[in-house]
Design a protein around this motif. Structure first.
Motif, PDB file in Angstrom:
ATOM      1  N   GLN A   1      -6.176   5.577   1.430  1.00  0.00           N
ATOM      2  CA  GLN A   1      -6.601   4.485   0.418  1.00  0.00           C
ATOM      3  C   GLN A   1      -6.160   4.645  -0.862  1.00  0.00           C
ATOM      4  OE1 GLN A   1      -7.668   1.906   1.916  1.00  0.00           O
ATOM      5  NE2 GLN A   1      -7.382   2.854   3.709  1.00  0.00           N
ATOM      6  N   HIS A   2      -5.696   5.866  -1.440  1.00  0.00           N
ATOM      7  CA  HIS A   2      -5.489   5.960  -2.930  1.00  0.00           C
ATOM      8  C   HIS A   2      -4.018   5.783  -2.954  1.00  0.00           C
ATOM      9  CE1 HIS A   2      -4.839   8.256  -6.565  1.00  0.00           C
ATOM     10  NE2 HIS A   2      -3.489   8.554  -6.160  1.00  0.00           N
ATOM     11  N   LYS A   3      -3.014   5.879  -1.935  1.00  0.00           N
ATOM     12  CA  LYS A   3      -1.819   5.765  -1.910  1.00  0.00           C
ATOM     13  C   LYS A   3      -1.459   4.140  -1.926  1.00  0.00           C
ATOM     14  CE  LYS A   3      -0.424  10.327  -0.398  1.00  0.00           C
ATOM     15  NZ  LYS A   3       0.349  10.691  -1.466  1.00  0.00           N
ATOM     16  N   ILE A   4      -2.151   3.698  -1.301  1.00  0.00           N
ATOM     17  CA  ILE A   4      -2.238   2.161  -0.912  1.00  0.00           C
ATOM     18  C   ILE A   4      -2.371   1.408  -2.375  1.00  0.00           C
ATOM     19  CG2 ILE A   4      -3.252   0.207   0.153  1.00  0.00           C
ATOM     20  CD1 ILE A   4      -3.234   1.640   2.924  1.00  0.00           C
ATOM     21  N   THR A   5      -3.349   1.890  -3.095  1.00  0.00           N
ATOM     22  CA  THR A   5      -3.676   1.276  -4.313  1.00  0.00           C
ATOM     23  C   THR A   5      -2.549   1.517  -5.357  1.00  0.00           C
ATOM     24  OG1 THR A   5      -6.016   1.653  -3.971  1.00  0.00           O
ATOM     25  CG2 THR A   5      -5.237   1.387  -6.610  1.00  0.00           C
ATOM     26  N   ARG A   6      -1.745   2.475  -5.215  1.00  0.00           N
ATOM     27  CA  ARG A   6      -0.463   2.791  -5.935  1.00  0.00           C
ATOM     28  C   ARG A   6       0.665   1.723  -5.421  1.00  0.00           C
ATOM     29  NH1 ARG A   6      -0.236   3.251  -9.979  1.00  0.00           N
ATOM     30  NH2 ARG A   6       1.899   4.187 -10.097  1.00  0.00           N
ATOM     31  N   LEU A   7       0.756   1.595  -4.052  1.00  0.00           N
ATOM     32  CA  LEU A   7       1.491   0.578  -3.671  1.00  0.00           C
ATOM     33  C   LEU A   7       1.224  -0.937  -4.134  1.00  0.00           C
ATOM     34  CD1 LEU A   7       2.276   1.001   0.193  1.00  0.00           C
ATOM     35  CD2 LEU A   7       3.885   1.545  -1.623  1.00  0.00           C
ATOM     36  N   ARG A   8       0.232  -1.035  -4.283  1.00  0.00           N
ATOM     37  CA  ARG A   8      -0.244  -2.584  -4.671  1.00  0.00           C
ATOM     38  C   ARG A   8       0.183  -2.678  -6.213  1.00  0.00           C
ATOM     39  NH1 ARG A   8      -3.627  -4.787  -0.731  1.00  0.00           N
ATOM     40  NH2 ARG A   8      -5.157  -3.378   0.490  1.00  0.00           N
ATOM     41  N   ASP A   9      -0.022  -1.695  -7.011  1.00  0.00           N
ATOM     42  CA  ASP A   9       0.371  -2.062  -8.266  1.00  0.00           C
ATOM     43  C   ASP A   9       1.726  -2.570  -8.514  1.00  0.00           C
ATOM     44  OD1 ASP A   9       0.684  -1.750 -11.207  1.00  0.00           O
ATOM     45  OD2 ASP A   9      -0.545   0.098 -11.268  1.00  0.00           O
ATOM     46  N   LYS A  10       1.631  -3.521  -9.247  1.00  0.00           N
ATOM     47  CA  LYS A  10       3.014  -4.590  -9.560  1.00  0.00           C
ATOM     48  C   LYS A  10       3.876  -3.599 -10.469  1.00  0.00           C
ATOM     49  CE  LYS A  10       1.910  -7.283 -13.563  1.00  0.00           C
ATOM     50  NZ  LYS A  10       1.551  -8.685 -13.925  1.00  0.00           N
ATOM     51  N   ASN A  11       3.367  -2.632 -11.206  1.00  0.00           N
ATOM     52  CA  ASN A  11       4.239  -1.640 -12.087  1.00  0.00           C
ATOM     53  C   ASN A  11       4.587  -0.445 -11.415  1.00  0.00           C
ATOM     54  OD1 ASN A  11       3.569  -3.024 -14.413  1.00  0.00           O
ATOM     55  ND2 ASN A  11       1.453  -2.626 -14.615  1.00  0.00           N
TER      56      ASN A  11
END
Length: 209
Positions: A13-23
């Motif tokens: 879940q943590h790594k998916i949040t990083r994937l979502r970030d447009k930056n």
């Protein structure tokens, strides 16, 4: 959805949040896709069959388990699915790699196969199909159709992000396969983009627009 397994592990879940970030840039995005695939693969491959072989430890001879049979085939849907291959292959280095290429008819939106190369004999292998995004479900359904037509029997599908609409269609079309997803998102928008999603996975993995 009995054949759908949604991953709830905090690391995923943590790594998916990083994937979502447009930056998040291309290099980090690609690494994250690989890492998530490895974590998902650990769960998806927990039912690999084992057999005992005899080995010698520094102390004595013993019987110890190894993966049995023709092992594993990893089949990415080109091109975004390629980003997940190395993560799964890190778990099972002996896995054979196939490829499925699909294009969508601009008028009918029906997926057509333009490339399909699978390890032989595919019928004796556990097949893991990878695609980071499960949106409408069309490509996933077509890929599993083609694998079954070539003789594939035991199939698992791995996707990092899935839309409920696509997940439902894939499950209805292929109720016999196991589907592993990192997160089930809210919906598809009018342009068939997953919301909130993460944009175009292929472009973000390969740094293209």
């Amino acid at each position: 959805m009995s054949n759908v397994i949604e991953m709830t592990h905090p690391l995923i879940q943590h790594k998916i949040t990083r994937l979502r970030d447009k930056n998040t840039g291309t290099a980090e995005f690609s690494s994250l896709v690989e890492e998530i695939a490895m974590l998902m693969g650990y769960e998806a491959l927990k039912d690999l069959p084992l057999e005992d072989i005899e080995i010698e430890t520094p102390i004595e001879t013993c019987k110890s388990p190894v993966i049995s049979g023709k092992k594993l085939a990893i089949v990415p849907i080109l091109r975004a699915g390629l980003g997940m291959v190395s993560g799964v292959q890190a778990l099972v280095p002996t896995a054979k790699i196939g490829h499925i290429g699909l294009y969508r008819d601009e008028v009918t939106h029906i997926p057509h196969e333009y490339y399909c190369k699978l390890p032989d004999p595919i019928s004796e292998r556990l097949i893991v199909v990878t695609d980071p995004m499960l949106a409408t479900g069309g490509s996933a359904i077509a890929a599993v159709d083609f694998i079954k037509q070539h003789g594939g029997k035991k199939i698992k599908f791995m996707s990092i992000i899935a839309a409920p609409e696509g997940l439902k269609k894939l499950q209805e079309a292929h109720p016999d396969i196991q589907i592993y997803v990192g997160h089930i998102d809210r919906e598809l928008n009018e342009n068939a983009y997953i919301c909130p999603g993460l944009g175009d996975a292929g472009d973000r993995i390969f740094g293209t627009k």
